[in-house]
Design an enzyme around this catalytic site. Structure first.
Site: not given
Ligand code: BES
Ligand code: ZN
Ligand code: MN
Length: 487
Positions: A257, A269, A344
């Protein structure tokens, strides 16, 4: 710093410092340690008693002496029954940090052999190099004074030039991954990742192809390009290939990724969510390129494809909106119910691309979900796979590497929550089991190739110094990937 294997035994070593190992709860003055204690008129017994040294893993005591050596270090290895290669790596890391602190120039290290002399030398070298790596690129004046270590002799192991050289090559890959992850999003962009791949290709004679946006459009990568849309920077689809001289024993693909920044997109975020740490969302791509650098030097008889769909997840009038529908390169349609589940989407097209290469196995690495950190904590990566053999190979490779991974279920019963009324699937399910539904989403883009997904969201970054990791980017799981390719 020169590291060399040596036939010299600990009692014959002369130099600045000598490091000797003790097992937990077995700190006894017997054998060589007793002889040494006598030679130095009991100071070793004194320091053990004064500091209540118990031989716990990574614990150290240090004393000055005068004679053949001027400093003696006792390093704890943990319980003898739990001794493994990683105990050596961690002990070597602790010794290296102490050597730096006390400005030691040369040191003899006497630790027990695990598996064989070569593996022992390799693990010790990794521990020394990785613990001493500090990234000061972004300080105008660094307080970090580099270690002054000139020679390290690995006592009693004999000539280990080959194993030590191998460790140097692996560490160069780990360090590249660390540097890519450490660098902020205004320094490491999709363009930088592509340039890094091109540089590796040029330096070591690999093949490289960078697909530009138009190329990705032609391949129908609507899922990847949907994420890339809001960025002012061009997306780069990186495909770096290592081919061995003869017929390859296996053909493998590693897919990382490569989100050089993840703002969340319209599902922005919020403050407190760690948005300011999202430069590390290319940890998978960083480890992929780090593994490529190591593999290119180690030259195994295996063909390896290193792939990353690199972009940023940003906000703009051109960006994908919640509710939009994207079509991936395998024709599947995705209703975007959360723009923050972007990794994803980029991986979907990267996995389809990887499978078309007709490889024997695909492993993807992704800082994919916060849910995986909730499940397994900061130090352990989640592993999902459609193939038991591949799972075993990766578990073995990770164990040897001292990198922790834990198998998680690809639970099909959790899939219905990802179904969309209007498209083939949505890109997120509910909060519960979030790392599992993410893995199930990726599985939609694999037909039958053995595939494993590593969610490395936790372990790509360390909040404190421990083992071979310093605070910051860890280079996880480059060592595992290299072991896997070589296995
Ligand atoms: N890059 C993030 C995941 C992440 C979170 C990596 C904390 C490292 C530290 C990913 O793209 C993301 O934002 N995932 C979301 C998914 C949700 C929207 C279903 C998450 O984990 O909150
Ligand atoms: Zn991410
Ligand atoms: Mn994300």
């Amino acid at each position: 710093m020169e590291i060399k294997g040596s036939d010299t035994l600990l009692l014959d070593y002369s130099g600045d410092a000598l490091a000797i190992a003790c097992y937990e709860d077995q700190v006894e003055l017997t054998g060589d340690l007793a002889t040494l204690n006598e030679q130095f008129s009991g100071v070793i017994a004194d320091v053990i008693a004064e500091e209540e040294f118990k031989g716990k893993s990574e614990s150290l005591v240090f004393t000055r002496v005068s004679g053949k050596v001027s400093k003696i270090i006792l390093v704890g290895l943990g319980k003898e029954s739990e001794l493994k290669l990683d105990s050596l790596r961690n002990a070597a890391a602790a010794i290296a940090r102490l050597a730096k602190k006390y400005k030691i120039k040369d040191i003899g290290i006497a630790l027990p052999v695990v598996e064989d002399n070569a593996k022992t030398a390799e693990a010790l070298t990794e521990g020394l190099i990785l613990a001493l790596h500090h990234d000061t690129r972004f300080k105008s004046e660094s307080e970090d004074k580099p270690a002054v270590l000139e020679t390290v002799s690995l006592l009693g192991l004999g000539d280990q030039a080959e194993a030590i050289d191998k460790a140097h090559k692996i560490c160069s890959g780990v360090i590249l991954a660390r540097e890519l992850v450490t660098a902020p999003s205004n320094v490491v962009t999709p363009i930088t990742l592509a340039e890094t791949a091109v540089n590796i290709a040029q330096e070591y004679g690999l093949e490289v192809e960078i697909l530009e946006q138009e190329d990705c459009e032609k391949l129908g990568m609507g899922s990847f390009l949907g994420v890339a849309k809001a960025s002012d920077l061009p997306p780069k689809f990186i495909h770096l290939t290592y081919k061995p001289a003869g017929t390859p024993r296996r053909k493998l693909a590693i897919v990382g990724k490569g989100l050089t920044f993840d703002s969340g997109g319209y599902n922005l975020k919020p403050t407190g969510s760690g948005i300011e740490t999202m430069k590390m969302d290319m940890g998978g791509a960083g480890a992929t390129l780090g593994a490529a650098k190591a593999i290119a030097q180690l030259q195994p008889d295996v063909e390896v494809h290193f792939i990353s769909a690199a972009t940023e997840n940003m906000i703009s009038g051109k960006g994908m909106r919640p509710g939009d529908i994207l079509t991936a390169s395998n024709g599947k349609t995705i209703e975007i119910n959360n723009t923050d589940a972007e990794g994803r989407l980029t991986l979907a097209d990267a996995l389809v691309f990887a499978e078309k290469l007709d490889v024997d196995a695909i492993v993807d690495l992704a800082t994919l979900t916060g849910a995986c950190i909730v499940a397994l904590g900061d130090d352990i990566a989640g592993l999902w796979s459609n193939n038991d053999n591949l799972t075993k190979e990766l578990e073995k490779a990770a164990c040897q590497a001292g990198e922790k991974i834990w198998q998680m279920p690809l639970e099909e019963k959790y899939w219905p929550i990802m179904k969309s009324d209007i498209a083939d699937m949505k890109n997120t399910g509910s909060r519960s089991g979030g790392s599992i539904t993410a893995a199930l989403f990726l599985k939609q883009f694999i037909k039958q190739t053995p595939w494993a997904h590593l969610d490395v969201a936790g372990p790509v970054w360390a909040d404190k110094e421990a083992g071979v990791n310093n605070k910051g980017a860890t280079g996880f799981p480059v060592k595992t990937l290299v072991n896997w390719v070589l296995s």
